[in-house]
Design a protein around this motif. Sequence first.
Motif, PDB file in Angstrom:
ATOM      1  N   ARG A 474       0.852  -1.192   0.000  1.00 36.48           N
ATOM      2  CA  ARG A 474       0.000   0.000   0.000  1.00 36.48           C
ATOM      3  C   ARG A 474       0.886   1.240   0.000  1.00 36.48           C
ATOM      4  O   ARG A 474       2.027   1.206   0.465  1.00 36.48           O
ATOM      5  CB  ARG A 474      -0.948   0.027   1.200  1.00 36.48           C
ATOM      6  N   GLU A 478      -1.610   5.282   3.511  1.00 30.89           N
ATOM      7  CA  GLU A 478      -2.951   4.792   3.197  1.00 30.89           C
ATOM      8  C   GLU A 478      -3.437   3.839   4.281  1.00 30.89           C
ATOM      9  O   GLU A 478      -2.632   3.178   4.948  1.00 30.89           O
ATOM     10  CB  GLU A 478      -2.948   4.064   1.852  1.00 30.89           C
ATOM     11  N   SER A 481      -7.220  -0.905   4.435  1.00 30.13           N
ATOM     12  CA  SER A 481      -8.265  -1.321   3.495  1.00 30.13           C
ATOM     13  C   SER A 481      -7.901  -1.007   2.047  1.00 30.13           C
ATOM     14  O   SER A 481      -8.511  -1.555   1.125  1.00 30.13           O
ATOM     15  CB  SER A 481      -9.583  -0.632   3.852  1.00 30.13           C
ATOM     16  N   ALA A 482      -6.910  -0.134   1.812  1.00 25.20           N
ATOM     17  CA  ALA A 482      -6.555   0.254   0.455  1.00 25.20           C
ATOM     18  C   ALA A 482      -5.364  -0.532  -0.084  1.00 25.20           C
ATOM     19  O   ALA A 482      -4.887  -0.229  -1.177  1.00 25.20           O
ATOM     20  CB  ALA A 482      -6.238   1.753   0.412  1.00 25.20           C
ATOM     21  N   GLU A 483      -4.899  -1.522   0.661  1.00 28.45           N
ATOM     22  CA  GLU A 483      -3.691  -2.218   0.236  1.00 28.45           C
ATOM     23  C   GLU A 483      -3.960  -3.139  -0.960  1.00 28.45           C
ATOM     24  O   GLU A 483      -5.087  -3.607  -1.173  1.00 28.45           O
ATOM     25  CB  GLU A 483      -3.092  -3.020   1.392  1.00 28.45           C
ATOM     26  N   LYS A 558      -1.626  13.469  -2.241  1.00 30.44           N
ATOM     27  CA  LYS A 558      -1.821  12.030  -2.359  1.00 30.44           C
ATOM     28  C   LYS A 558      -0.838  11.313  -1.450  1.00 30.44           C
ATOM     29  O   LYS A 558       0.308  11.747  -1.304  1.00 30.44           O
ATOM     30  CB  LYS A 558      -1.616  11.592  -3.817  1.00 30.44           C
TER      31      LYS A 558
END
Length: 732
Positions: A474, A478, A481-483, A558
């Motif tokens: 990831r 982050e 859950s975004a991995e 980001k």
Amino acid sequence: MTSTKFKCERDAEEEETVMMESDSSPVHALIMERSARFLSFCPEESVGGASELAFLQEPGDVIAARDRPLLLDCQVEGEGPISVTWRRNGVPVPTGTMATVLANGTLLIRNFSKRRDSNETDAGEYDCAAQNRYGRLVSRKARVQIASLPKFLSHPESVTVDEGGVARLTCQVNGIPEANITWQRDRLPLSTEDPRYTLLPNGVLQITAVRKTDSGLFRCVASNIANTRYSREATLSVTVAGSRTYREPVILSGPQNLTINVHQTAILECIATGNPRPIVSWSRLDGRSIGVEGIAVLGTGNLMISDATLQHSGVYVCSANRPGSRSRRTALGRLVVQAPPGFVQWPQSVSRPAGGSAVFSCTASGAPEPHLIWLKNGKLLTPSGNVKLTNGNTTLAITRITPEDEAIYQCIAENSAGTNQASARLAISQGPELPEAPTGLQAAALSASSLQLTWDQPTDSASQQIIGYVLHVRRLGEPDSAELQEAVSKSTFTHEFNNLEAATTYSIYLKAYSALGGSQQSNTITATTQGGVPSPPSFFTKVLNQTAMQVYWELPSKPGKMEGFRLEYHGVSNPDLQGQETFPAHINTHTISHLEPAAVYEIRLLAFNGNGDGPPNRRLVSLSEGGNVATAGPSCNCDQSHGSVSTLLVGIHSGLACILCCLLFILLGYRRSLFCRKSASWETPPTLNDVTGAKGRTPESIELSQRCDSAPPPVMVMVEPTVPVQPGTGTG
């Protein structure tokens, strides 16, 4: 912290009795009252072959008499040995001559008191904690108050009433526990057999259809376990009524707003007068029926609700109606019925392998809505990377379980009516079948969109049970859950991760899997794809005082665009005054303190990633009183040579830009006599930002500070060249 340990012995009660016989009689009597309920600890087994640690009896709210012994119960079950400790207001209770923890966990305070010569008291909030080798459990908080009966807040007042009318006398006292209030007339107890007399628990005496014989001196008597008090006397005078004239209904006293707990009794007062005598009735403002079960009328119009439920909450309307007409008067009062928390769903103990996941659910009802918190081994649970609280704290999820997660977890439900707790244990199943965590994980950037990952090959015996690997990747910063996840075969120990973003830092770890589950995760590493270093971060400063300033900067839009920031500062006139701080990518402010008073500092801020340091952004800040503070403006990505403040510093820029800048600042210095009486500091004219050199580069905006005194002050000019940035080396 004081404690006692339990043993799994059936003859523990007999041993306890021998100890009791040596105590003084009031203490002995209290302890013997508990002896029949003494607990032996040989419970059944449950999770992981071990019995669960649980409370059989928690301490309850109690009112203690002064200078008398007090016992607070705390009885638990579970695998021994179990130690029990007590706290008052969060502080351990010292044991000795004043307090003792009995063998069954009960706390004995031999002489509960409040010392008159100080504010010290044994009253407060008590809780007990039980601990064995599996974890720690904390009880609910029990409120312990000392019995008291202070002076009356209000006394009855003399009143004159027409014969046949209505009299109301009242007194008020706040006792602990609530005082029992009775009345006397002419120093003799008032008979309550006469239906014309109504005594309400809150200290109100109502007399309807008053007669001449009701005249006299009235006083109320308040008593509880602490004391008995007498109010001042008030005279009730009754006048003989002549021809009674018509009078509109009047409510002498209507219902008051009242808050009680379920199963308690609510009394809503309503007494009215008029001629003819008005009829008192009750209704609900929402139109719902009051009902008949548990409902009674005291006297001529007081509403009593016994064994109150949540459905009894609402606004009640007392109406006084004149017979034979629609003329009426109304009064309103709100009744709020509270309910302490009760569990609809409580957490269950589970056993999970290391590296696995566990979910605990906890749902509670009550009025008002309970608030949920979680404890881990008796301490407030703080969510972390693998511990999450969701759905209003009703769900506790633990992923990537490690030995540190093995504990007793408690769900605490709280509202204004009380507290409740439920507990569950997370045990780690020791299974040799699970593979060991991979080792030697490393990463290298292959291109702007790919990373190469390598790790150590396990031993032959360990690799036999492995069926594959899973890489977890990831962007730095982050959430989990975004991995991204990629499966790798068991015979592969080098893997390329493609389709990544350029110049982005990633967080990576690896897990090995067998048919029975996953291993613990490997060490987490970070790696950055090729593509350049971060751009200079914009920042500004705020002078807090003559020795401190605060620096703020912008965070990347980001995640993964940088690994962190490096902040450097040094004195302009004294380069020895310097410092450096490094911050992770989620921090965007820092306070620099203990600086040289009234000095001028250069602040440098840069962002870095795995490809290196990005170009810095610089500011000059003066800490002198009234000195200007440089704010965000055009960046100057340049090197700097240092010199004395008394020396004219000129950085050579390419071509015409250098000459123009020098001339402008020399002219400003020449004209200082025209402005020094108006201002102690100068700023670079806005037009300077529009001056460009031969190659179109813009010099940095510069801030100068000058003091007005008898001697000509020095002027400092800093014009610095811009370091050329190679194409493709700057990132957003």
